[in-house]
Design a protein around this motif. Sequence first.
Motif: not given
Lengths: 222, 83, 424
Positions: A66, A159-160, A51, A87-89, A186
């Motif tokens: 992203f 994408f998530r 991050r 975004p930022g990950e 997870e």
Amino acid sequence: MSDIAAAPIARTALSFPGPVRTTDGWETTARHAAGGLRLADLGPLVKLTVRGPADGSVRAALGTSFGHTVRPRGGPLAGALVVGSGPGEWLVLGAPGTGGELLAGVRSIIADSGEFASVVDVTHGRALVRLTGADTPLLLSKVCAVDLADRVVPDGAAFRSSVARVVTDVVRDDVDGTRSYLLHCERSSGQYLADSLVDAGIEYGIEVGAPTEHDDATGHPR
Amino acid sequence: MMLLTCPNCGARNVSEFRYVGEAKSRPDPETATPEQWRRYLYFHRNPAGWIKETWYHGSGCRRYFGIERNTVDNAQRPAGVTS
Amino acid sequence: MSRNGQRTPRYSAWSLVRHGLGAGGEWGRAFRHHTPRQAYDVVIIGGGVHGLATAHYLAENHGITNIAVLEKSYIGSGGSGRNTAILRSNYLTPEGVRFYDRSVKLYEHLAADLNFNVMFSQRGHMTLAHNDSSLRTMHWRAEVNKLQGVDSSVIDPGEIKKLVPYMDVSASTRYPILGALYHPPGGIIRHDAVVWGYARSADAHGVHIHQKTEVVGIDVTSNRVTGVRTADGRRISAPVVVNCTAGWSTLISDMVGVDMPVQTFPLQAAVTEPVKPFLDTVVVSGTLHTYVSQTDRGELVFGASVDPFASYSTRGSLDFVEGLAGHVLELMPALSKMRLLRQWAGLCDMTPDYSPIMGLTPVEGFFVDVGWGTYGFKAGPVSGEAMAACIAHGKPPEIIAAFGLDRFEEGRLVGEKGAAAVGH
Ligand SMILES: Cc1cc2nc3c(=O)[nH]c(=O)nc-3n(C[C@H](O)[C@H](O)[C@H](O)COP(=O)(O)OP(=O)(O)OC[C@H]3O[C@@H](n4cnc5c(N)ncnc54)[C@H](O)[C@@H]3O)c2cc1C
Ligand SMILES: [Zn+2]
């Protein structure tokens, strides 16, 4: 490595009926999937989440943002797959056993940037599968509402979204021109996600198995 | 299924999001009287029409964002200047 | 058939036979159409069960009959014609239990009082507990209920199975059933009949019911209500204006500048094709966000909690049916072949504590009977009775004293969420 391989120290999130095998200290299914639609358990892969600022020098050094992916050819992350998962990950996937090197690589990137950023090894906390075959978009359309057309999700896109109601990172990573997706979630939802995918894939003849020796660390052909 | 447009991810099923509510400013907890604080907690404008509100994209980018939505027909447009 | 000035004819078994044989001519209209007067003593906005019951009790109990009920659409077009018709009084707070119990008592002889068959069926109401904390809440509710003289008790899975043989009470389900709060006086009613019955009675007392009459403004002079304005350009004077508009109630209160802690959320419901009777009680599961009852026609009526975001739209969603079907099958796997016939939505005026807002407001002559959320149909009779007393005496009667608008700023909430969020 072989001494660890003899005594497995880890299991992936998924288990399937049938024989198991041990590689790199991980116990996975020993089944071999040969059909046109395959689900492979990539649980042993190293998984790091990073991050930081969405648009700073960490981003520049990781080489992607992203929605996109990259396989660095050189540098500290050579051989890994870097996914812009938010975004930022970022999500960094690498060969089993390379966790130390990759972690050190990302840490040096963060140190050099001077930005407020972090990296966490989540290898054992997540599930990862690869779904390969021409029918994967049909299968996924039953459990995921995102339009998987080339125009929207081309090869190399990420994408998530909700997949079978599980929050999942989806990465399109075609194999020799055949549609292929990595799905990452997870750990505790992993078996459920895999079972849902298998259930949705029955009508297309889905088979479950381990990656073959032809696949590289990320399950991609060498 | 109603679609909601996330500024990061694009149009997604509304079930991917959590509704946070009308965007409003919080009184300073240091100086607010209990009455002011309760007004902030409990009272809403509840208009029939355009409203500026906050949503959270829990199944996607996991970011909070502002959007304008018409509460009568659920039409949306990007938030103007969200504060 | 004009009945202007005539007594409203009584319904009876004899009149049914007579009409059946074709001897009675056409059935008369249950209520009349009037040209609006220029002034009324009381103007009630909203022709749902609350507005019409208030009109009925103002006339019946207080002799106030110069009343207009203004309804923008047709009577019962709001929540009163869309609800799942569950009546019960097994709430959580003493204030709530006392209040809803009075309503159930009024409902018990409403058919006779109104000379209108409202088909109240006290078939019992059961709220399932799937975990220890909800079992604890059920015990809590049972004790509060008993103290108020309301019949409620906690029963075990064996007793549940006897009452509802089709329910999966095995321990192997995802959400095992540990027990239930059983409330024998609860049940279901024919909601339209209640609306029509109150309308007919109010009409017989001389109340004017104006349908297709939307209020677009309320006049206030020196902080006192003087009348309302309607969409067709009329001004109707009245010293008393009552807001009975449920899901639309903040829009009405905005007209006089009274802020309210209300947010409007859609609530959906669905009904299946009819089958033979097999389900005698109302079954509610808070954990599974669902409830079910079987109507006299054999349809299963399903409901859930409100939609996940505020809206004035009454469009149904696929999400709702999907979730509902999954949850219902968890409880009664045998229903998997049933087909849904319809789904619909109504607007609910949700308050922070799941209790209503009733009584006076800072504007003189402006009364509110709102905040009915997902649970207000059952409160129609007691609210009408209490609001009528409040208007006639200018002060809220004891039974609604806890439900004033001022409780929110003063922090005296009447928390009913534990008893009203799913089982309406
Ligand atoms: C799906 C669903 C299930 C429910 N289930 C239950 C249940 O099982 N048990 C229970 O007790 N409650 C239940 N409820 C809640 C219950 O329906 C309501 O609380 C109750 O009907 C409210 O009655 P009301 O008379 O206050 O409002 P409504 O019946 O909504 O009437 C308000 C009226 O005001 C009118 N109006 C609005 N604006 C104006 C205007 N400007 N001018 C003139 N007229 C106007 C509307 O057209 C409407 O007819 C349910 C609600 C829904 C939607
Ligand atoms: Zn998003």
